[in-house]
Design a protein around this motif. Structure first.
Motif, PDB file in Angstrom:
ATOM      1  N   PRO A 183     -10.680  27.664 -16.315  1.00  0.00           N
ATOM      2  CA  PRO A 183     -10.853  26.289 -16.773  1.00  0.00           C
ATOM      3  C   PRO A 183     -12.305  25.814 -16.804  1.00  0.00           C
ATOM      4  O   PRO A 183     -12.683  25.046 -17.686  1.00  0.00           O
ATOM      5  CB  PRO A 183     -10.029  25.479 -15.766  1.00  0.00           C
ATOM      6  CG  PRO A 183      -9.958  26.335 -14.549  1.00  0.00           C
ATOM      7  CD  PRO A 183      -9.907  27.739 -15.054  1.00  0.00           C
ATOM      8  N   LYS A 184     -13.138  26.271 -15.866  1.00  0.00           N
ATOM      9  CA  LYS A 184     -14.522  25.799 -15.849  1.00  0.00           C
ATOM     10  C   LYS A 184     -15.265  26.239 -17.108  1.00  0.00           C
ATOM     11  O   LYS A 184     -15.994  25.449 -17.723  1.00  0.00           O
ATOM     12  CB  LYS A 184     -15.239  26.322 -14.598  1.00  0.00           C
ATOM     13  CG  LYS A 184     -14.719  25.762 -13.289  1.00  0.00           C
ATOM     14  CD  LYS A 184     -15.478  26.356 -12.112  1.00  0.00           C
ATOM     15  CE  LYS A 184     -14.933  25.861 -10.779  1.00  0.00           C
ATOM     16  NZ  LYS A 184     -15.647  26.491  -9.637  1.00  0.00           N
ATOM     17  N   THR A 185     -15.081  27.491 -17.483  1.00  0.00           N
ATOM     18  CA  THR A 185     -15.754  28.019 -18.672  1.00  0.00           C
ATOM     19  C   THR A 185     -15.278  27.309 -19.931  1.00  0.00           C
ATOM     20  O   THR A 185     -16.076  26.900 -20.779  1.00  0.00           O
ATOM     21  CB  THR A 185     -15.495  29.533 -18.794  1.00  0.00           C
ATOM     22  OG1 THR A 185     -16.007  30.181 -17.627  1.00  0.00           O
ATOM     23  CG2 THR A 185     -16.151  30.110 -20.035  1.00  0.00           C
ATOM     24  N   CYS A 186     -13.969  27.157 -20.048  1.00  0.00           N
ATOM     25  CA  CYS A 186     -13.404  26.526 -21.243  1.00  0.00           C
ATOM     26  C   CYS A 186     -13.733  25.039 -21.294  1.00  0.00           C
ATOM     27  O   CYS A 186     -13.973  24.485 -22.376  1.00  0.00           O
ATOM     28  CB  CYS A 186     -11.896  26.756 -21.292  1.00  0.00           C
ATOM     29  SG  CYS A 186     -11.454  28.500 -21.510  1.00  0.00           S
ATOM     30  N   LEU A 187     -13.774  24.384 -20.139  1.00  0.00           N
ATOM     31  CA  LEU A 187     -14.141  22.972 -20.091  1.00  0.00           C
ATOM     32  C   LEU A 187     -15.599  22.788 -20.502  1.00  0.00           C
ATOM     33  O   LEU A 187     -15.937  21.848 -21.242  1.00  0.00           O
ATOM     34  CB  LEU A 187     -13.911  22.435 -18.683  1.00  0.00           C
ATOM     35  CG  LEU A 187     -14.051  20.926 -18.480  1.00  0.00           C
ATOM     36  CD1 LEU A 187     -13.052  20.156 -19.335  1.00  0.00           C
ATOM     37  CD2 LEU A 187     -13.867  20.570 -17.007  1.00  0.00           C
ATOM     38  N   ARG A 188     -16.457  23.696 -20.050  1.00  0.00           N
ATOM     39  CA  ARG A 188     -17.871  23.620 -20.426  1.00  0.00           C
ATOM     40  C   ARG A 188     -18.031  23.760 -21.939  1.00  0.00           C
ATOM     41  O   ARG A 188     -18.760  22.996 -22.576  1.00  0.00           O
ATOM     42  CB  ARG A 188     -18.649  24.722 -19.694  1.00  0.00           C
ATOM     43  CG  ARG A 188     -20.170  24.596 -19.800  1.00  0.00           C
ATOM     44  CD  ARG A 188     -20.854  25.703 -19.010  1.00  0.00           C
ATOM     45  NE  ARG A 188     -20.348  25.778 -17.646  1.00  0.00           N
ATOM     46  CZ  ARG A 188     -19.819  26.855 -17.103  1.00  0.00           C
ATOM     47  NH1 ARG A 188     -19.692  27.980 -17.801  1.00  0.00           N
ATOM     48  NH2 ARG A 188     -19.388  26.840 -15.860  1.00  0.00           N
ATOM     49  N   MET A 189     -17.337  24.718 -22.518  1.00  0.00           N
ATOM     50  CA  MET A 189     -17.431  24.926 -23.959  1.00  0.00           C
ATOM     51  C   MET A 189     -16.896  23.727 -24.729  1.00  0.00           C
ATOM     52  O   MET A 189     -17.469  23.297 -25.735  1.00  0.00           O
ATOM     53  CB  MET A 189     -16.656  26.184 -24.360  1.00  0.00           C
ATOM     54  CG  MET A 189     -16.883  26.607 -25.804  1.00  0.00           C
ATOM     55  SD  MET A 189     -16.013  28.134 -26.183  1.00  0.00           S
ATOM     56  CE  MET A 189     -14.715  27.519 -27.241  1.00  0.00           C
ATOM     57  N   THR A 190     -15.806  23.151 -24.238  1.00  0.00           N
ATOM     58  CA  THR A 190     -15.213  21.985 -24.892  1.00  0.00           C
ATOM     59  C   THR A 190     -16.174  20.807 -24.884  1.00  0.00           C
ATOM     60  O   THR A 190     -16.412  20.160 -25.919  1.00  0.00           O
ATOM     61  CB  THR A 190     -13.906  21.584 -24.186  1.00  0.00           C
ATOM     62  OG1 THR A 190     -13.006  22.686 -24.202  1.00  0.00           O
ATOM     63  CG2 THR A 190     -13.254  20.400 -24.882  1.00  0.00           C
ATOM     64  N   ARG A 191     -16.732  20.515 -23.732  1.00  0.00           N
ATOM     65  CA  ARG A 191     -17.606  19.348 -23.619  1.00  0.00           C
ATOM     66  C   ARG A 191     -18.901  19.526 -24.388  1.00  0.00           C
ATOM     67  O   ARG A 191     -19.418  18.567 -24.982  1.00  0.00           O
ATOM     68  CB  ARG A 191     -17.851  19.039 -22.143  1.00  0.00           C
ATOM     69  CG  ARG A 191     -16.572  18.523 -21.482  1.00  0.00           C
ATOM     70  CD  ARG A 191     -16.734  18.110 -20.046  1.00  0.00           C
ATOM     71  NE  ARG A 191     -15.491  17.498 -19.555  1.00  0.00           N
ATOM     72  CZ  ARG A 191     -15.198  17.304 -18.286  1.00  0.00           C
ATOM     73  NH1 ARG A 191     -16.052  17.685 -17.352  1.00  0.00           N
ATOM     74  NH2 ARG A 191     -14.053  16.737 -17.932  1.00  0.00           N
TER      75      ARG A 191
END
Length: 299
Positions: A215-223
């Motif tokens: 989730p941290k990686t995907c959240l970073r990419m999303t934001r």
């Protein structure tokens, strides 16, 4: 609710049953990362292989563990009566929204699909996300049908299956759909390999399989994408391309299951029969990829 990263975790299970403790730990991992919402019982959540009682139990664990993060629950089923019952269960369990795909053994017509959503939305008190997933349902929504359904009460998002790989074509595709739906209905991209392109084509949300595991990686990419930092987001997506390639080859569920097992997040087996795990060669290939993702997740 329908903005940012919506992480869809695996429901770890075997022929013995659902591993509730491991599922709870997966949810806690998403909570710690601060995802924008959680998608329980999606395709990655194995909803199609669970009984009504099992689905309620899994959803209740997700809601009780989410610490206030909105949980969206799949209510998809072959028969409308069962969908209505699942919608009732989802609301009783405290879901913040429901996700509905037009699942059927017989091929459905446009009018049958419209009537499904019409009947379901009449009994809802929470928002609904339309799940457009032709690779699984074999039903292909037209934008015109999306437009009709989007006018129904409680419809607040459309989970599209992907966008064209060309950035301009992706923008045109999203713009075309958006022109037919009310402003209150948000568009979210699924199919993780399309995530970066979809977000940069003005999709408001990413409904993510990999987000349920990293989730941290995907959240970073999303934001980064949503805040206009396309170059940085694209670099993350490029590093994830080896996983996207495996998704295309084997399907996201089997790959997600293998990732979770190899990473020690769940025990093996984590899929219900007749589904089989990735073969040894694919798992070895995946092991060589995971080190880089785990580095990103820890950074």
């Amino acid at each position: 609710m329908f903005h940012g990263l919506s992480a869809f975790p695996l429901t770890p299970m075997s022929e013995v049953g659902i591993n509730e403790k491991e599922y709870e730990l997966l949810i806690q991992r998403l909570v710690s990362a601060g995802v924008d919402s959680i998608g329980a019982l999606g395709s990655t959540g194995n909803y199609a292989y669970l009984s009504r009682i099992e689905r309620y139990r899994v959803l209740k664990i997700a809601v009780d563990t989410a610490e206030g993060i909105p949980v969206m629950a799949s209510i998809s089923a072959i028969r409308t009566l069962d969908v209505l019952r699942l919608a009732e269960d989802a609301q009783k369990a405290g879901a913040s929204a429901v996700l509905l795909a037009p699942v059927s053994y017989q091929a459905l017509t446009n009018e049958e699909v419209y009537l499904l959503y019409e009947q379901v939305t009449q009994s809802l008190s929470v928002p609904l996300c339309v799940y457009d997933n032709p690779s699984t349902t074999h039903f292909h929504f037209s934008d015109e049908l999306h437009g009709r359904i989007a006018e129904l009460p409680h419809v607040r998002s459309i989970k599209i299956p992907g966008v064209p790989s060309d950035p301009e074509a992706a923008k045109q595709r999203v713009s075309s759909l958006r022109s037919l739906i009310p402003p209150s209905v948000k568009i979210g991209v699924s199919g993780d390999p399309f995530a970066f392109t979809g977000l940069n084509a003005s999709c408001e949300a990413w409904y993510s399989v990999l987000g349920g595991l990293f989730p941290k990686t995907c959240l970073r990419m999303t934001r980064l994408s949503l805040n206009g930092h396309a170059d940085e987001a694209e670099r993350i997506s490029a590093r994830l391309e080896p996983v996207w390639s495996l998704f295309r080859q084997y399907g996201s569920l089997r790959v997600a299951s293998a990732v979770a097992e190899i990473s020690g997040l769940v025990s093996s087996p984590s899929l219900p029969l007749p589904l089989l795990p990735l073969d040894l060669s694919a798992r070895e290939q995946l092991k060589s990829i995971l080190a880089d993702i785990q580095t990103m997740e820890g950074s």
